[in-house]
Design a protein around this motif. Structure first.
Motif, PDB file in Angstrom:
ATOM      1  N   ILE A  55      13.615  29.705  23.443  1.00 16.25           N
ATOM      2  CA  ILE A  55      13.624  30.391  22.149  1.00 16.25           C
ATOM      3  C   ILE A  55      12.411  31.308  22.194  1.00 16.25           C
ATOM      4  CG2 ILE A  55      13.567  30.154  19.633  1.00 16.25           C
ATOM      5  CD1 ILE A  55      15.936  28.680  20.986  1.00 16.25           C
ATOM      6  N   SER A  56      12.612  32.618  22.076  1.00 13.67           N
ATOM      7  CA  SER A  56      11.511  33.542  22.345  1.00 13.67           C
ATOM      8  C   SER A  56      11.457  34.719  21.381  1.00 13.67           C
ATOM      9  CB  SER A  56      11.659  34.089  23.770  1.00 13.67           C
ATOM     10  OG  SER A  56      10.646  35.017  24.081  1.00 13.67           O
ATOM     11  N   ASP A  57      10.220  35.104  21.071  1.00 10.25           N
ATOM     12  CA  ASP A  57      10.014  36.402  20.441  1.00 10.25           C
ATOM     13  C   ASP A  57      10.539  37.459  21.401  1.00 10.25           C
ATOM     14  OD1 ASP A  57       8.771  35.864  18.001  1.00 10.25           O
ATOM     15  OD2 ASP A  57       6.748  36.044  18.807  1.00 10.25           O
ATOM     16  N   PHE A  58      10.981  38.570  20.842  1.00 12.52           N
ATOM     17  CA  PHE A  58      11.429  39.674  21.681  1.00 12.52           C
ATOM     18  C   PHE A  58      10.232  40.528  22.105  1.00 12.52           C
ATOM     19  CE2 PHE A  58      13.019  44.042  22.137  1.00 12.52           C
ATOM     20  CZ  PHE A  58      13.842  43.844  23.225  1.00 12.52           C
ATOM     21  N   ASN A  59       9.415  40.924  21.134  1.00 13.97           N
ATOM     22  CA  ASN A  59       8.223  41.736  21.422  1.00 13.97           C
ATOM     23  C   ASN A  59       7.005  40.838  21.486  1.00 13.97           C
ATOM     24  OD1 ASN A  59       9.430  44.364  21.413  1.00 13.97           O
ATOM     25  ND2 ASN A  59       9.674  44.138  19.220  1.00 13.97           N
ATOM     26  N   MET A  60       6.247  40.971  22.586  1.00 16.75           N
ATOM     27  CA  MET A  60       5.049  40.150  22.758  1.00 16.75           C
ATOM     28  C   MET A  60       3.967  40.984  23.439  1.00 16.75           C
ATOM     29  SD  MET A  60       6.644  36.530  24.002  1.00 16.75           S
ATOM     30  CE  MET A  60       7.996  37.167  24.964  1.00 16.75           C
ATOM     31  N   PRO A  61       2.718  40.592  23.248  1.00 18.31           N
ATOM     32  CA  PRO A  61       1.626  41.306  23.908  1.00 18.31           C
ATOM     33  C   PRO A  61       1.484  40.863  25.365  1.00 18.31           C
ATOM     34  CG  PRO A  61       0.747  39.473  22.692  1.00 18.31           C
ATOM     35  CD  PRO A  61       2.237  39.511  22.414  1.00 18.31           C
ATOM     36  N   GLY A  62       0.678  41.561  26.096  1.00 22.24           N
ATOM     37  CA  GLY A  62       0.323  41.113  27.434  1.00 22.24           C
ATOM     38  C   GLY A  62       1.363  41.448  28.479  1.00 22.24           C
ATOM     39  N   PHE A  63       1.884  40.430  29.118  1.00 19.07           N
ATOM     40  CA  PHE A  63       2.784  40.527  30.265  1.00 19.07           C
ATOM     41  C   PHE A  63       3.946  41.480  30.039  1.00 19.07           C
ATOM     42  CE2 PHE A  63       6.705  38.792  32.174  1.00 19.07           C
ATOM     43  CZ  PHE A  63       6.404  38.897  33.515  1.00 19.07           C
ATOM     44  N   GLY A  64       4.529  41.462  28.897  1.00 19.51           N
ATOM     45  CA  GLY A  64       5.690  42.297  28.612  1.00 19.51           C
ATOM     46  C   GLY A  64       6.525  41.687  27.512  1.00 19.51           C
ATOM     47  N   THR A  65       7.691  42.226  27.335  1.00 17.43           N
ATOM     48  CA  THR A  65       8.586  41.754  26.281  1.00 17.43           C
ATOM     49  C   THR A  65       9.345  40.513  26.739  1.00 17.43           C
ATOM     50  OG1 THR A  65      10.496  43.014  27.049  1.00 17.43           O
ATOM     51  CG2 THR A  65       8.972  44.142  25.544  1.00 17.43           C
ATOM     52  N   GLY A  66      10.064  39.939  25.811  1.00 21.91           N
ATOM     53  CA  GLY A  66      10.949  38.840  26.158  1.00 21.91           C
ATOM     54  C   GLY A  66      12.004  39.286  27.165  1.00 21.91           C
ATOM     55  N   ALA A  67      12.439  40.544  27.050  1.00 25.68           N
ATOM     56  CA  ALA A  67      13.423  41.078  28.001  1.00 25.68           C
ATOM     57  C   ALA A  67      12.830  41.130  29.410  1.00 25.68           C
ATOM     58  CB  ALA A  67      13.898  42.452  27.559  1.00 25.68           C
ATOM     59  N   ASP A  68      11.541  41.461  29.522  1.00 26.90           N
ATOM     60  CA  ASP A  68      10.872  41.465  30.833  1.00 26.90           C
ATOM     61  C   ASP A  68      10.857  40.060  31.425  1.00 26.90           C
ATOM     62  OD1 ASP A  68      10.278  44.215  30.676  1.00 26.90           O
ATOM     63  OD2 ASP A  68       8.428  43.803  29.577  1.00 26.90           O
ATOM     64  N   ALA A  69      10.547  39.066  30.589  1.00 27.39           N
ATOM     65  CA  ALA A  69      10.548  37.678  31.058  1.00 27.39           C
ATOM     66  C   ALA A  69      11.952  37.276  31.501  1.00 27.39           C
ATOM     67  CB  ALA A  69      10.050  36.747  29.956  1.00 27.39           C
ATOM     68  N   LEU A  70      12.961  37.655  30.733  1.00 24.62           N
ATOM     69  CA  LEU A  70      14.336  37.322  31.083  1.00 24.62           C
ATOM     70  C   LEU A  70      14.714  37.927  32.440  1.00 24.62           C
ATOM     71  CD1 LEU A  70      17.082  36.058  30.343  1.00 24.62           C
ATOM     72  CD2 LEU A  70      17.630  38.213  29.197  1.00 24.62           C
ATOM     73  N   LYS A  71      14.338  39.174  32.679  1.00 20.45           N
ATOM     74  CA  LYS A  71      14.638  39.818  33.968  1.00 20.45           C
ATOM     75  C   LYS A  71      13.991  39.058  35.117  1.00 20.45           C
ATOM     76  CE  LYS A  71      15.178  44.388  32.009  1.00 20.45           C
ATOM     77  NZ  LYS A  71      14.519  45.658  31.737  1.00 20.45           N
ATOM     78  N   ARG A  72      12.754  38.625  34.942  1.00 23.11           N
ATOM     79  CA  ARG A  72      12.067  37.872  36.000  1.00 23.11           C
ATOM     80  C   ARG A  72      12.729  36.517  36.224  1.00 23.11           C
ATOM     81  NH1 ARG A  72       5.909  39.181  36.814  1.00 23.11           N
ATOM     82  NH2 ARG A  72       6.384  37.726  38.473  1.00 23.11           N
ATOM     83  N   ILE A  73      13.118  35.875  35.142  1.00 28.67           N
ATOM     84  CA  ILE A  73      13.778  34.570  35.254  1.00 28.67           C
ATOM     85  C   ILE A  73      15.125  34.715  35.951  1.00 28.67           C
ATOM     86  CG2 ILE A  73      14.901  32.757  33.885  1.00 28.67           C
ATOM     87  CD1 ILE A  73      12.464  33.091  31.912  1.00 28.67           C
ATOM     88  N   ARG A  74      15.907  35.711  35.562  1.00 27.59           N
ATOM     89  CA  ARG A  74      17.227  35.907  36.168  1.00 27.59           C
ATOM     90  C   ARG A  74      17.113  36.316  37.641  1.00 27.59           C
ATOM     91  NH1 ARG A  74      18.882  33.181  32.413  1.00 27.59           N
ATOM     92  NH2 ARG A  74      20.344  33.893  30.846  1.00 27.59           N
ATOM     93  N   ALA A  75      16.033  37.010  38.019  1.00 34.25           N
ATOM     94  CA  ALA A  75      15.854  37.455  39.401  1.00 34.25           C
ATOM     95  C   ALA A  75      15.318  36.341  40.303  1.00 34.25           C
ATOM     96  CB  ALA A  75      14.901  38.649  39.443  1.00 34.25           C
ATOM     97  N   ASP A  76      14.787  35.278  39.718  1.00 43.18           N
ATOM     98  CA  ASP A  76      14.193  34.184  40.484  1.00 43.18           C
ATOM     99  C   ASP A  76      15.301  33.239  40.947  1.00 43.18           C
ATOM    100  OD1 ASP A  76      12.905  31.776  41.302  1.00 43.18           O
ATOM    101  OD2 ASP A  76      11.154  32.312  40.094  1.00 43.18           O
ATOM    102  N   HIS A  77      15.497  33.159  42.251  1.00 40.81           N
ATOM    103  CA  HIS A  77      16.593  32.348  42.799  1.00 40.81           C
ATOM    104  C   HIS A  77      16.379  30.851  42.640  1.00 40.81           C
ATOM    105  CE1 HIS A  77      18.479  35.927  44.267  1.00 40.81           C
ATOM    106  NE2 HIS A  77      17.376  36.277  44.910  1.00 40.81           N
ATOM    107  N   SER A  78      15.170  30.447  42.255  1.00 37.84           N
ATOM    108  CA  SER A  78      14.915  29.013  42.057  1.00 37.84           C
ATOM    109  C   SER A  78      15.311  28.536  40.659  1.00 37.84           C
ATOM    110  CB  SER A  78      13.436  28.691  42.306  1.00 37.84           C
ATOM    111  OG  SER A  78      12.623  29.267  41.294  1.00 37.84           O
TER     112      SER A  78
END
Length: 133
Positions: A55-78
């Protein structure tokens, strides 16, 4: 791995008071809950813990948005490609949906403030648990 019958949820909310509220509601409903303050912490926890849902905010400071986190999670084969995510946003829904894309059946987007009945329905749709939030 969560005990049988208990789902593990990470709550990724920038504002500490709002994060605590969402954490409390999910905990009271019987979920195991961990929290993160930004997208980077979310990705780290998704790698480290066998989550049932994010469950995530969409806009966040720092690393990037929730969409950025989702892209990294989906790209991680583990990590599972079907890890459900519900984004909560103060942005207009069409804007958030355009950034996220509509092709992922394991993602939902909702407006702030949290509509607890809608969130409950999303939880049921995505992980099959119908617990009052």
């Amino acid at each position: 791995r969560p005990p049988a019958g208990r789902s593990f949820v990470v709550v990724v909310v920038e504002e500490p008071a709002h994060r605590a509220l969402v954490e409390e509601r999910f905990s009271m409903a019987g979920f195991l809950v961990t929290t993160a303050a930004d997208a980077a912490e979310c990705v780290i926890q998704a790698r480290a813990v066998k989550l049932s849902m994010i469950i995530s905010d969409f806009n966040m400071p720092g690393f990037g948005t929730g969409a950025d986190a989702l892209k990294r999670i989906r790209a991680d084969h583990s990590m599972p490609k079907n890890l459900p995510v519900v984004f909560v946003t103060g942005s207009p829904l069409p804007t958030a949906r355009a950034v996220i894309g509509l092709g992922d059946p394991y993602v939902r987007v909702m407006s702030k403030p949290v509509d607890w009945k809608l969130l409950r329905r999303y939880v049921f749709d995505l992980i099959g648990e119908d617990k009052p939030l």
